[in-house]
Design a protein around this motif. Structure first.
Motif, mmCIF file in Angstrom:
data_model
loop_
_atom_site.group_PDB
_atom_site.id
_atom_site.type_symbol
_atom_site.label_atom_id
_atom_site.label_comp_id
_atom_site.label_asym_id
_atom_site.label_seq_id
_atom_site.Cartn_x
_atom_site.Cartn_y
_atom_site.Cartn_z
ATOM 1 N N GLU A 372 0.835 -1.214 0.000
ATOM 2 C CA GLU A 372 0.000 0.000 0.000
ATOM 3 C C GLU A 372 0.865 1.257 0.000
ATOM 4 N N ALA A 373 2.054 1.159 0.573
ATOM 5 C CA ALA A 373 3.058 2.240 0.559
ATOM 6 C C ALA A 373 2.523 3.566 1.097
ATOM 7 N N GLY A 374 1.635 3.491 2.080
ATOM 8 C CA GLY A 374 1.111 4.715 2.700
ATOM 9 C C GLY A 374 0.169 5.481 1.785
ATOM 10 N N GLU A 375 -0.208 4.860 0.659
ATOM 11 C CA GLU A 375 -1.103 5.545 -0.282
ATOM 12 C C GLU A 375 -2.551 5.158 0.005
ATOM 13 N N ASP A 376 -3.449 5.892 -0.632
ATOM 14 C CA ASP A 376 -4.868 5.687 -0.385
ATOM 15 C C ASP A 376 -5.342 4.455 -1.167
ATOM 16 N N ARG A 377 -5.035 3.274 -0.624
ATOM 17 C CA ARG A 377 -5.280 2.033 -1.356
ATOM 18 C C ARG A 377 -5.796 0.929 -0.452
#
Ligand code: 0WD
Ligand code: CA
Length: 424
Positions: A372-377
């Motif tokens: 997810e890498a801190g993204e909105d996912r």
């Protein structure tokens, strides 16, 4: 059968048993178990075990990325083929190259296209698999890959399998720090595209404009591999004339002098072939160059004729082995994930090991967060897409599932019971 073949077969049998044993025991779903299941590549020394048809790709939509890497549903970035000047310098304007930084292999652009197709209400088949063409090329050619390993992130939601290439932060950095030699060689390929294309049809031969790798024209097609319905998106270099049905793929390769070069080129043709075949690109134009980047000769290949060209040669490859493997792999992975008690939002990882096969594992929470890498996912799917998917299905978080107690499948299952709004 060679000894390596029989070894492979035995491993495959054993792997099958691992999966079945796991299911018979009615074990809890794999999240806590972290079981690894594997599938071996088929032998490339034997003919394909069966013939798997590949449906002619049908174009669904095209889109363009502009210089700011913004996506628009237009053909603004389409390019038209022109003959390059003889002896063209592929190092030309190297210093003006606008180089898009390497990024994770996200599906976002393709998902936006799928959302747009749904919004327009065009098309109707159920989607079994969604991925970029580059990923599908790597999957299909894996039985012949003897050098590079790679990994995929995988999700199954509402019966649809999503595949993105997993590029770790370390690998991203590595890719961004190409040696000067690698950089210039990569550039030769882009410069060839510029010498061979123009922004208008029937333009005079010449430099087509400085290279900006942000700008791309992409096409989305639907097709079917055996029983698996697939939506594929990929970049298309240019078209001949003004009709979009004459797409052309451009490639560069080193001059061929001698048998060893020829064998090396024929091996490369496997990737060239599948890359274009998967998107329905009928022609591949190859520019042969010197090590210093001077264009020497050109050769045009009809995509569909390539398998016959290499057949019977030493080290020949067989496209049928790749297609059979592709169907086996996609079916196996979906089956294993669904039978493994796939919880909505789970992310799985597939590791491709050259000459051996693939391994599938469920990611733990930390690994999932890394994806997810801190993204909105949710996993690797963007949140906006996730919401749209839930609205379509009307049942948040409800996907194909196995009841962990009984080992029986609970509704809704795979593609046959997909909500109608979720069909393209
Ligand atoms: O940033 C990345 N790591 C990548 C992004 C790697 C590969 C693709 N992509 C993106 C593409 O830009 C596109 O938006 O994914 C989308 C779909 O691409 P595709 O058609 O599935 O990709 P593929 O078939 O692997 O490659 C097609 C072309 C290449 O042409 P050649 O003739 O070299 O096969 O995409 C370009 C290249 O022109 N390409 C890349 N562009 C920028 N960075 C890269 C890359 N790392 N790799 C391939
Ligand atoms: Ca190309």
């Amino acid at each position: 059968m060679t000894s390596s073949t029989s070894r492979k077969r035995t491993t495959a049998d054993r792997n099958e048993r691992v999966v079945h044993k796991h299911l018979r025991l009615g074990a809890p779903p794999t999240p806590r178990l972290h079981a690894v299941v594997s599938l071996s590549y088929p032998s490339t020394a034997q003919p394909a075990s069966r013939s798997v048809p590949f449906q002619r790709p049908l174009p669904l939509i095209s889109f363009s990325y502009n210089k700011n890497r913004e996506l628009e549903f237009s053909d603004a970035a389409i390019r038209y083929y022109v003959e390059p000047p003889p002896g063209a310098d592929l190092g030309y304007a190297y210093e003006r190259w606008v180089h898009r930084p390497e990024e994770k292999g996200r599906l976002d652009g393709l998902l936006r296209a799928i959302s747009e197709i749904r919004r327009r209400g065009t098309g109707d088949p159920v989607i079994g698999v969604i991925s970029w063409r580059g990923v599908m090329t790597k999957i299909l050619t894996a039985p012949y890959e003897d050098r590079d390993g790679w990994e995929l992130n995988v999700m199954v939601e509402n019966g649809t399998l999503y595949l993105e290439e997993f590029i770790s932060d370390a690998r991203l950095e590595e890719k961004d720090n190409m040696t000067p030699r690698q950089r210039i060689q990569t550039y030769y390929g882009y410069a060839f595209e510029s010498w061979c294309t123009a922004s208008q049809p029937d333009a005079p031969s010449g430099w087509g404009g400085d290279v900006d790798t942000n700008v791309q024209w992409c096409n989305v097609v639907k097709t079917k591999l055996g029983d698996v319905r697939i939506i594929i998106g990929g970049e298309v270099d240019c078209v001949r004339g003004i009709l979009n049905d004459t797409m052309v793929e451009l490639k560069t390769s080193m001059n061929i002098s001698g048998h060893r070069d020829e064998a090396r080129f024929e091996k490369k043709l496997l990737k060239f072939y599948f890359q274009s075949f998967l998107l329905g690109v009928p022609e591949i134009v190859v520019g042969f160059r010197t090590p210093g980047g001077q264009l020497k000769t050109m050769q045009s290949f009809k995509t569909l004729e390539i398998p016959r060209m290499v057949r019977g040669k030493p080290n020949a490859w067989d496209a049928r082995i790749c297609l059979t493997w592709g169907e086996d792999f996609l079916t196996w992975i979906k089956h294993t994930i669904i039978l493994g008690g796939n919880a909505s939002g789970s992310v799985w990882r597939v590791k491709f090991t050259p000459c051996t096969g693939v391994e599938l594992t469920l990611l733990c929470e930390d690994e999932r967060r890394e994806v997810e890498a801190g993204e909105d996912r949710v996993g690797f799917l963007p949140q906006w897409y996730w919401k749209e998917m839930q609205e379509c299905s009307g049942e948040p978080g409800n996907t194909s599932r196995i009841d962990s107690e009984s080992g029986r499948q609970s509704a809704p299952t795979a593609s046959s019971s997909l909500p109608t709004g979720w069909q393209i």
